[in-house]
Write an enzyme that holds these catalytic residues in place. Structure first.
Site, PDB file in Angstrom:
ATOM      1  N   ASP A  37       0.868  -1.178   0.000  1.00 60.88           N
ATOM      2  CA  ASP A  37       0.000   0.000   0.000  1.00 60.88           C
ATOM      3  C   ASP A  37       0.903   1.225   0.000  1.00 60.88           C
ATOM      4  O   ASP A  37       2.073   1.151   0.365  1.00 60.88           O
ATOM      5  CB  ASP A  37      -0.915   0.026   1.234  1.00 60.88           C
ATOM      6  CG  ASP A  37      -2.179   0.853   1.015  1.00 60.88           C
ATOM      7  OD1 ASP A  37      -3.266   0.254   0.856  1.00 60.88           O
ATOM      8  OD2 ASP A  37      -2.089   2.102   0.969  1.00 60.88           O
ATOM      9  N   ASN A  90      -5.176  -4.219  -7.004  1.00 64.22           N
ATOM     10  CA  ASN A  90      -6.409  -3.660  -6.436  1.00 64.22           C
ATOM     11  C   ASN A  90      -6.333  -2.161  -6.154  1.00 64.22           C
ATOM     12  O   ASN A  90      -7.361  -1.493  -6.122  1.00 64.22           O
ATOM     13  CB  ASN A  90      -6.711  -4.436  -5.142  1.00 64.22           C
ATOM     14  CG  ASN A  90      -7.673  -3.716  -4.238  1.00 64.22           C
ATOM     15  OD1 ASN A  90      -8.882  -3.725  -4.471  1.00 64.22           O
ATOM     16  ND2 ASN A  90      -7.150  -3.043  -3.204  1.00 64.22           N
ATOM     17  N   TYR A 156     -12.179   7.826 -14.048  1.00 69.03           N
ATOM     18  CA  TYR A 156     -12.381   6.529 -13.376  1.00 69.03           C
ATOM     19  C   TYR A 156     -12.991   5.519 -14.347  1.00 69.03           C
ATOM     20  O   TYR A 156     -12.530   4.380 -14.455  1.00 69.03           O
ATOM     21  CB  TYR A 156     -13.273   6.740 -12.150  1.00 69.03           C
ATOM     22  CG  TYR A 156     -13.365   5.555 -11.229  1.00 69.03           C
ATOM     23  CD1 TYR A 156     -12.477   5.393 -10.166  1.00 69.03           C
ATOM     24  CD2 TYR A 156     -14.355   4.578 -11.401  1.00 69.03           C
ATOM     25  CE1 TYR A 156     -12.569   4.304  -9.299  1.00 69.03           C
ATOM     26  CE2 TYR A 156     -14.446   3.487 -10.549  1.00 69.03           C
ATOM     27  CZ  TYR A 156     -13.554   3.356  -9.490  1.00 69.03           C
ATOM     28  OH  TYR A 156     -13.643   2.271  -8.645  1.00 69.03           O
ATOM     29  N   LYS A 160     -11.114   2.136 -15.640  1.00 69.86           N
ATOM     30  CA  LYS A 160     -11.644   0.802 -15.325  1.00 69.86           C
ATOM     31  C   LYS A 160     -12.009   0.032 -16.602  1.00 69.86           C
ATOM     32  O   LYS A 160     -11.824  -1.194 -16.655  1.00 69.86           O
ATOM     33  CB  LYS A 160     -12.838   0.904 -14.378  1.00 69.86           C
ATOM     34  CG  LYS A 160     -12.485   1.460 -12.982  1.00 69.86           C
ATOM     35  CD  LYS A 160     -11.467   0.603 -12.245  1.00 69.86           C
ATOM     36  CE  LYS A 160     -11.271   1.044 -10.799  1.00 69.86           C
ATOM     37  NZ  LYS A 160     -10.228   0.252 -10.099  1.00 69.86           N
ATOM     38  N   ILE A 189     -19.193  -0.298  -2.852  1.00 71.00           N
ATOM     39  CA  ILE A 189     -18.831  -1.121  -1.696  1.00 71.00           C
ATOM     40  C   ILE A 189     -18.497  -0.184  -0.541  1.00 71.00           C
ATOM     41  O   ILE A 189     -17.824   0.844  -0.743  1.00 71.00           O
ATOM     42  CB  ILE A 189     -17.586  -1.997  -2.023  1.00 71.00           C
ATOM     43  CG1 ILE A 189     -17.786  -2.777  -3.340  1.00 71.00           C
ATOM     44  CG2 ILE A 189     -17.268  -2.931  -0.862  1.00 71.00           C
ATOM     45  CD1 ILE A 189     -18.902  -3.792  -3.356  1.00 71.00           C
ATOM     46  N   THR A 191     -16.484   1.211   1.759  1.00 78.10           N
ATOM     47  CA  THR A 191     -15.067   1.318   2.133  1.00 78.10           C
ATOM     48  C   THR A 191     -14.743   2.806   2.276  1.00 78.10           C
ATOM     49  O   THR A 191     -15.537   3.682   1.881  1.00 78.10           O
ATOM     50  CB  THR A 191     -14.146   0.739   1.036  1.00 78.10           C
ATOM     51  OG1 THR A 191     -14.119   1.672  -0.064  1.00 78.10           O
ATOM     52  CG2 THR A 191     -14.588  -0.621   0.543  1.00 78.10           C
TER      53      THR A 191
HETATM   54  P1  NAP Z   1      -9.833   2.165  -0.233  1.00 81.34           P
HETATM   55  O1  NAP Z   1     -10.545   1.672   0.973  1.00 81.34           O
HETATM   56  O2  NAP Z   1      -9.555   3.611  -0.406  1.00 81.34           O
HETATM   57  O3  NAP Z   1      -8.449   1.335  -0.340  1.00 81.34           O
HETATM   58  C1  NAP Z   1      -7.532   1.562  -1.370  1.00 81.34           C
HETATM   59  C2  NAP Z   1      -6.140   1.560  -0.799  1.00 81.34           C
HETATM   60  O4  NAP Z   1      -5.217   1.789  -1.887  1.00 81.34           O
HETATM   61  C3  NAP Z   1      -5.936   2.714   0.202  1.00 81.34           C
HETATM   62  O5  NAP Z   1      -5.129   2.310   1.275  1.00 81.34           O
HETATM   63  C4  NAP Z   1      -5.233   3.725  -0.680  1.00 81.34           C
HETATM   64  O6  NAP Z   1      -4.496   4.698   0.023  1.00 81.34           O
HETATM   65  C5  NAP Z   1      -4.337   2.832  -1.501  1.00 81.34           C
HETATM   66  N1  NAP Z   1      -3.761   3.547  -2.635  1.00 81.34           N
HETATM   67  C6  NAP Z   1      -4.213   4.684  -3.228  1.00 81.34           C
HETATM   68  N2  NAP Z   1      -3.371   5.069  -4.191  1.00 81.34           N
HETATM   69  C7  NAP Z   1      -2.357   4.180  -4.185  1.00 81.34           C
HETATM   70  C8  NAP Z   1      -1.170   4.052  -4.941  1.00 81.34           C
HETATM   71  N3  NAP Z   1      -0.844   4.957  -5.876  1.00 81.34           N
HETATM   72  N4  NAP Z   1      -0.348   3.007  -4.691  1.00 81.34           N
HETATM   73  C9  NAP Z   1      -0.643   2.110  -3.731  1.00 81.34           C
HETATM   74  N5  NAP Z   1      -1.739   2.185  -2.968  1.00 81.34           N
HETATM   75  C10 NAP Z   1      -2.601   3.198  -3.200  1.00 81.34           C
HETATM   76  O7  NAP Z   1     -10.605   1.730  -1.577  1.00 81.34           O
HETATM   77  P2  NAP Z   1     -11.468   0.424  -1.931  1.00 81.34           P
HETATM   78  O8  NAP Z   1     -12.864   0.834  -1.990  1.00 81.34           O
HETATM   79  O9  NAP Z   1     -11.068  -0.725  -1.110  1.00 81.34           O
HETATM   80  O10 NAP Z   1     -11.001   0.227  -3.437  1.00 81.34           O
HETATM   81  C11 NAP Z   1     -10.117  -0.795  -3.847  1.00 81.34           C
HETATM   82  C12 NAP Z   1     -10.270  -0.990  -5.342  1.00 81.34           C
HETATM   83  O11 NAP Z   1     -11.629  -1.354  -5.616  1.00 81.34           O
HETATM   84  C13 NAP Z   1      -9.990   0.252  -6.165  1.00 81.34           C
HETATM   85  O12 NAP Z   1      -9.330  -0.114  -7.362  1.00 81.34           O
HETATM   86  C14 NAP Z   1     -11.371   0.787  -6.474  1.00 81.34           C
HETATM   87  O13 NAP Z   1     -11.399   1.548  -7.656  1.00 81.34           O
HETATM   88  C15 NAP Z   1     -12.135  -0.507  -6.623  1.00 81.34           C
HETATM   89  N6  NAP Z   1     -13.575  -0.380  -6.451  1.00 81.34           N
HETATM   90  C16 NAP Z   1     -14.093   0.158  -5.305  1.00 81.34           C
HETATM   91  C17 NAP Z   1     -15.466   0.316  -5.205  1.00 81.34           C
HETATM   92  C18 NAP Z   1     -16.119   0.913  -3.984  1.00 81.34           C
HETATM   93  O14 NAP Z   1     -17.299   1.287  -4.067  1.00 81.34           O
HETATM   94  N7  NAP Z   1     -15.455   1.010  -2.862  1.00 81.34           N
HETATM   95  C19 NAP Z   1     -16.286  -0.077  -6.272  1.00 81.34           C
HETATM   96  C20 NAP Z   1     -15.720  -0.625  -7.405  1.00 81.34           C
HETATM   97  C21 NAP Z   1     -14.361  -0.780  -7.495  1.00 81.34           C
HETATM   98  P3  NAP Z   1      -5.161   6.186   0.230  1.00 81.34           P
HETATM   99  O15 NAP Z   1      -6.010   6.030   1.441  1.00 81.34           O
HETATM  100  O16 NAP Z   1      -3.985   7.063   0.376  1.00 81.34           O
HETATM  101  O17 NAP Z   1      -5.947   6.478  -1.030  1.00 81.34           O
END
Ligand code: NAP
Length: 249
Positions: A37, A90, A156, A160, A189, A191
């Protein structure tokens, strides 16, 4: 309990949300997990959670939008665990909210760098090691927005969709080398990624999900686990929504 016994896995963005759930589930299924991360404290917390449950994991800080960081992440995985079999690419960010004609160029560049180039850089260095290991499984985190649009999120949505296309290419290029690659498409989701959305926006989002609620990260992790395991041995080059019915409308 042993779906991933003796496997070595990398999970990016594993300090939070979906990535943390995937890392935990991988470890509970017997994998040695390299938790990566950009947020060191959060990543270390995931490692602690895994170790508390008796799993094996290390942390490696990497910014996926930096190619060299991805190279170092894979190199460290080999130094520590000797091989790489599974990668869940991810890490991702949301970016600004604005129509394309007003979209901040810096936000476009950043979202493409993290959400699309980050996935390419990851696989660029993961694939040679998976070939050496005799094969592997890659699961890339796309979104429902890898197959439909969402007004005011052009970067975004483009990133994607790009992840889904790139995943198909990897599948074609490496099927005969034993590497499977699939993309996952979560709907919204619960998060920290959604932390900037107010209660009204969340309520509206819920109405878009026929199942009547947002998803939980663990529900995405279950699909990622299956795709990463030998149970999905004939599954490659595809895109799997996990979306409470969002795309059925
Ligand atoms: P999250 O809770 O924000 O977790 C993502 C993690 O990745 C955070 O710790 C973030 O740090 C870290 N990150 C950000 N930029 C980074 C980089 N350049 N290099 C390494 N790590 C980095 O998000 P999540 O909801 O779990 O999302 C995970 C994945 O699922 C993403 O690809 C997102 O697009 C996808 N997704 C999420 C949803 C949703 O509704 N949550 C829906 C569809 C797809 P920071 O806190 O500094 O950003």
């Amino acid at each position: 309990m042993n779906l991933l016994k003796d496997k070595v896995a990398i999970v990016t963005g594993a300090g939070s949300g979906i990535g943390r759930s995937v890392a935990l589930l991988y470890a509970m299924e017997g994998a040695k997990v390299v938790v990566s991360d950009i947020q060191e404290a959060d990543g270390l917390e995931t490692v602690d959670l895994i170790r508390e449950k008796g799993g094996e994991a290390i942390f490696f800080k990497a910014d996926v939008s930096n190619a060299q960081d991805n190279e170092k992440l894979v190199a460290e995985t080999i130094v520590k665990y000797g091989a790489l079999h599974i990668a869940c690419n991810n890490a991702g960010i949301g970016g600004a909210s604005a129509p394309t004609g007003e979209y901040p160029v810096e936000s476009w560049d950043k979202v493409i760098a993290v959400n699309l180039s980050g996935v390419f850089y990851g696989m660029r260095y993961q694939i040679p090691e998976m070939i050496k290991a005799g094969g592997g499984a890659i699961v890339n985190m796309a979104s429902i927005l890898g197959s439909v649009g969402f007004a005011n999120s052009p970067a975004y949505v483009a990133a994607k969709h790009g992840v889904v296309g790139l995943t198909k290419n990897i599948a074609l290029e490496y099927a005969m080398k034993g590497i499977r690659a699939n993309a996952v498409g979560p709907a919204f989701i619960q998060t920290p990624l959604l932390k900037d959305m107010g209660p009204d926006a969340i309520d509206w989002l819920i109405t878009r999900h026929p199942i009547g609620r947002l998803g939980q990260p663990e529900e995405v992790a279950e699909l990622v686990l299956w795709l990463s395991s030998e149970k999905a041995s004939f599954v490659t080059g595809s895109y799997y929504p996990v979306d409470g019915g969002y795309l059925a409308q």
